[in-house]
Design an enzyme around this catalytic site. Structure first.
Site, PDB file in Angstrom:
ATOM      1  CG  ASN A 177      -9.327  -2.255   2.375  1.00 31.81           C
ATOM      2  OD1 ASN A 177      -8.434  -2.663   2.794  1.00 31.81           O
ATOM      3  ND2 ASN A 177      -9.411  -1.573   3.946  1.00 31.81           N
ATOM      4  CD  GLU A 178      -9.515  -2.639   7.461  1.00 27.74           C
ATOM      5  OE1 GLU A 178      -8.675  -2.973   7.989  1.00 27.74           O
ATOM      6  OE2 GLU A 178      -9.288  -0.296   8.134  1.00 27.74           O
TER       7      GLU A 178
ATOM      8  CD  GLU B  81      -3.022   1.040   2.156  1.00 31.97           C
ATOM      9  OE1 GLU B  81      -2.379   0.544   3.478  1.00 31.97           O
ATOM     10  OE2 GLU B  81      -3.666   2.113   2.471  1.00 31.97           O
TER      11      GLU B  81
ATOM     12  CB  CYS C 155      -7.285   2.957   3.716  1.00 32.97           C
ATOM     13  SG  CYS C 155      -7.626   1.944   5.362  1.00 32.97           S
TER      14      CYS C 155
HETATM   15  O1  AHR Z   1      -2.206  -1.554   6.715  1.00 29.57           O
HETATM   16  C1  AHR Z   1      -2.509  -0.001   7.510  1.00 29.57           C
HETATM   17  C2  AHR Z   1      -3.812  -0.129   7.247  1.00 29.57           C
HETATM   18  O2  AHR Z   1      -4.162  -1.010   8.116  1.00 29.57           O
HETATM   19  C3  AHR Z   1      -4.727  -0.109   5.942  1.00 29.57           C
HETATM   20  O3  AHR Z   1      -4.536   1.196   4.946  1.00 29.57           O
HETATM   21  C4  AHR Z   1      -6.220  -0.598   6.536  1.00 29.57           C
HETATM   22  O4  AHR Z   1      -6.653  -1.475   5.762  1.00 29.57           O
HETATM   23  C5  AHR Z   1      -5.829  -1.160   7.659  1.00 29.57           C
HETATM   24  O5  AHR Z   1      -7.140  -0.713   8.791  1.00 29.57           O
END
Ligand code: AHR
Length: 863
Positions: A591-592, A263, A464
């Site tokens: 994503n979560e 990321e 995120c």
């Molecule tokens: O890994 C860091 C963050 O943790 C990621 O962007 C998110 O998906 C999670 O909350």
């Protein structure tokens, strides 16, 4: 005597009437339950309860514990539960509505059957009022529906109605007299609060108390750490372990178990893995890239003009491409001034190394010459060349520079050698050598460190970053391909700028270069739930009318990756230099996310189309940011209903959590969706990787291998962090411009990645100690790779004493060739430990010592 009895009876009556009853007195079947929040933290700690037998003496349930918390908006500033209003509905559920803040014209709703497990939250928009304050919910027996009544800051009152607490009528203004709030003020031992009081069965209170006690008990377990080991293991001597491999029970496991999570967080991409050395090369930095709008973060960030002979300005009148509107105009009256870029905290230059400079230039006042120099901070010239600018149209110019000296803090200087006007944009400097020498490539040392893990897949672009901060910030893959000047840079939700120079093409190419399967994660039509804008993130999903186009983008991505070079999107891939497909097999959707109605509606639409159009692609769903709770439960329920092939789980936890949850997946349904543990890491106080975190990850990885039938993939997160620009800790690999600094956790990932198997061989382990704490700190996993003849044993000892093992291979015959043993050990706080490899042959008696706090990997060749 009679008098005495009378006196006692009177005293008891007096005490009872005055609320002086004792908590343990026999209780009636029903008691009073009070729900409230504390104003102190604007309800961020959630909905609390207290109970009473007589409405005078009140007992809090769980002191400061909130049984449900608001999940709306940003951490820190939002996630507030203001003025919650609880109602037992006729449907047997408790319904709670609350105000979110003083600005938004939305309220929140959640419901629960038992006040312990809460369902998904929703944040409906309201059309009327300046905001939504003090919402109250009531059931109307006549209409058979609910009404929500609320006030706004001007004191006006409104109402909307609903039958299902999902779909609401438009709000209308109502007379203040119709607004009824049954809240009461109750005095608790620690203060006075406002909330609702209901009569409930005493059992209800007992259940709440039991739930709280369970939380407390688990917290104590999960907060265990190595600092307590001297007491916990006082007097413990070497533990003996008999480990018997059971080859007859071998079973196949995933051959993709360990991958990486990439990321763009912590400057992982621009200024990190992406090898570009010029910061703000496109002059597109803008104050809104930064939370709070930093005025210094603008088109001129990282640039300066030296010398009085020229002036400069940023223009947008005739850009190279509308996606990159800003460029610089240099007006030189006399030569001598220079335009300087300081890179990402300086530019590291290696003696004798080549650098590729490129820029777009246009002159409007006659032919120009531009001198390009690499200069150290002390003013030493390291390399130089001269470019001729002959065109009145934008033209890309490039040159090679070779450095004569070493420097860690160099800058790039552009010096017009002629007077007149010069327009410049996309000023770029790449090391001549990138990873696998790819153009527009990756920083070789960092990419190689990642490749050394031998990840079986790469997840990108987040995290995120994938779902973005608000609708406008959702990561759109189409903005990140094609010529660099046509890509669309954007704000990175971690508070900086993404050039998109490292885009989908580069991600796919990196996967191919390191032999890993690509796993792009696409937003499920909703932005990050922690977004600052758009209805707290989730409620502001992509409008349904626009979902077809959004889904088409996902279909186009499949075509871009896998389509024939004659297809529309396949052709774009071929034009970028890759006619062959990238063999995309996995796509993550979401994503979560908060599992809300807004999310579900969009996820279903996407999944339906993907299933029909691309049954060959494994769609990975999402089940929230934790290993339990509402999103986890709701996400799993949806996944089971849709029969999703796989879901993405996330959890960042303490060593104690990993130690006490090694059986997490042992209990999973073998016939349901498979698991991708997409984000996990162990953290300790100070959030640094050390032997303690690394060993607890190793311990857990042995459990993942054991469960490799259902856990198909896993990735530690986050991967990269640039020193001085870190938003999240711990990370697997730290770096600066000159150095790569892998952590102890990295060593564990590498050991598992380089010694993966596709067959798991169960073991029977007998320990000389029956102490639960001892048993949970020793773990073994044995795997084989069907492609080779290696037998790989991974043994973790998280105890402060050695473990003396006797290994019985269960009849597996070895060639007798020397194998190898790799040991990673240290004190729990050691963050510099490195694995040590030695040649190894299993002694006839199978004895092997595992040092205190160690991870031992044994590789043997079988016949
Ligand atoms: O890994 C860091 C963050 O943790 C990621 O962007 C998110 O998906 C999670 O909350």
């Amino acid at each position: 005597m009679k008098k005495k009895c009378l006196l006692v009876a009177c005293l008891v009556l007096f005490l009872l009437n005055n609320g002086m009853a004792f908590r343990n007195d026999p209780v009636p079947d029903s008691v009073w339950l009070f729900s409230y929040v504390t104003e102190k933290d604007k309800g961020r700690s959630g909905l609390r309860f207290a109970w009473s037998r007589n409405q005078q003496q009140w007992w809090s349930i769980g002191q400061d514990y909130g049984f449900v918390r608001s999940d709306y908006g940003r951490w820190g500033s939002q996630k507030r539960m203001e003025t919650p209003y609880l109602l037992p509905g006729p449907d047997g559920r408790w319904h709670c509505v609350w105000s979110l803040n003083a600005e938004d014209r939305q309220f929140a709703h959640a419901s629960s059957a038992d006040l312990i497990q809460w369902g998904r939250q929703s944040y409906p928009f309201l059309e009327k009022g300046s905001n939504c304050q003090n919402p109250v919910v009531a059931y109307d027996t006549i209409s058979g529906g609910y009404h929500i009544r609320y006030k706004d800051s001007y004191g006006r009152t409104y109402q909307c109605t609903t039958t299902d607490l999902k779909n609401y009528s438009a709000a209308t203004e109502i007379p203040a007299s119709q607004y009824t709030d049954l809240s009461r003020t109750i005095i608790l031992p620690n203060g006075q609060y406002r909330g609702q009081v209901y009569k409930v069965a005493y059992r209800q209170v007992q259940q709440l108390e039991a739930a709280y006690e369970r939380v407390q008990y688990r917290n104590a377990l999960f907060n265990e750490h190595s600092g307590q080991d001297p007491q916990r293991f006082a007097g413990l001597q070497t533990v003996n372990a008999r480990i018997a491999v059971q080859p007859e029970q071998s079973r196949s496991i995933s051959n993709l178990l360990l991958g990486i999570f990439f990321e763009d967080i912590n400057y992982a991409a621009d200024g990190g893995l992406y090898a570009e050395l010029i910061q703000n090369r496109d002059f597109e930095y803008t104050p809104s890239d930064k939370e709070g709008h930093d005025p210094n973060w603008n088109s001129l960030h990282s640039w300066s003009l030296r010398g009085q002979q020229s002036t400069w300005r940023v223009d947008t009148v005739r850009p190279i491409h509308p996606n990159n509107p800003h460029y610089i105009v240099l007006e030189t009256r006399a030569t001598g001034a220079s335009l300087v870029n300081s890179g990402f905290d300086g530019i590291v230059v290696r003696k004798g190394a080549r650098y590729t400079l490129s820029l777009y230039a246009r002159q409007t006042t006659g032919k120009s010459k531009l001198q390009v120099q690499l200069v150290s901070k002390t003013g030493k010239l390291l390399a130089q060349t001269v470019l001729s600018v002959n065109s009145g149209q934008w033209k890309k110019l490039s040159a090679e520079l070779t450095a004569s000296e070493e420097a860690t803090d160099a800058e790039l200087q552009l010096l017009p050698l002629t007077t007149g006007n010069l327009h410049l944009d996309m000023v770029s400097l790449f090391p001549g050598q990138t990873f696998r020498n790819r153009p527009n490539g990756l920083r070789a040392d960092l990419a190689q460190t990642i490749a050394d893990i031998r990840p079986k897949f790469v997840r990108f672009p987040g995290g995120c970053v994938a779902h973005g901060d608000g609708l406008e910030n959702i990561y759109r893959w189409k903005n990140t391909i094609g010529p660099l000047e046509a890509r669309k840079p954007q704000r990175n939700l971690w508070g900086y700028h993404q050039t998109a120079g490292l885009g989908y093409f580069e991600y796919f190419r990196f996967c191919e270069d390191i032999g890993a399967a690509p796993l792009p994660v696409i937003a499920a039509g909703v932005p990050c739930q922690n977004s600052a804008v758009g209805g707290g993130g989730q409620q502001g999903g992509i409008p349904l009318a626009a979902m077809d186009d959004y889904i088409q983008d996902i279909l186009d991505l499949v075509e871009y990756a896998n389509g024939d070079a004659r297809t529309t999107w396949g052709r774009k891939r071929a034009e970028a230099g890759h006619p062959a497909p990238f063999n995309l097999q996995y796509i993550g959707i979401g994503n979560e996310d908060l599992i809300t109605d807004v999310f579900e509606e969009r996820f279903r639409l996407i999944y339906q189309v993907m299933k029909e159009r691309h049954p060959e692609i494994t769609v990975v769903g999402t089940v929230g940011p934790f290993y339990e709770g509402t999103d986890y439960e709701e996400g799993w329920a949806l996944a089971r209903e849709l029969q999703l092939p796989m879901v993405d789980e996330h959890y960042y936890q303490t060593p104690g959590w990993f130690i006490h949850n090694q059986d997490f997946y042992d209990k999973y349904d073998r016939n349901g969706p498979k698991v991708y543990l997409g984000e996990y890491a162990t953290f300790v106080q100070g959030r640094r990787c050390n032997i303690e975190t690394a060993l607890s990850e190793a311990l857990y990885l042995t459990a993942l291998e054991r469960n490799g039938d259902i856990v198909r993939m896993s990735s530690y997160a986050p991967l990269l962090a640039k020193e001085g620009h870190t938003q999240w800790n711990p990370d697997l690999i730290y770096f600066n411009n000159a150095e790569v600094k892998p952590t102890v956790s990295y060593e564990v990932q590498k050991l598992f990645g380089q010694h993966a198997g596709d067959t798991y061989l169960p073991v029977r382990m007998e320990l000389s100690s029956q102490q639960d704490a001892v048993q949970k700190r020793i773990a073994v996993s044995v795997v084989r790779d069907s492609a080779g003849k290696d037998l790989i044993l991974k043994l973790v000892n998280m105890l402060p004493v050695a473990v003396s093992t006797t290994l019985d291979l269960g009849g597996i015959t070895l060639t007798g060739e020397a194998g190898k043993k790799i040991v990673l050990q240290g004190q729990p706080s050691d963050n510099n430990a490195r694995p040590v490899t030695t040649a190894f042959s299993l002694p006839a008696d199978g004895q092997e010592i595992l040092p205190p706090y160690s991870f031992t990997l044994i590789q043997l060749t079988t016949k």
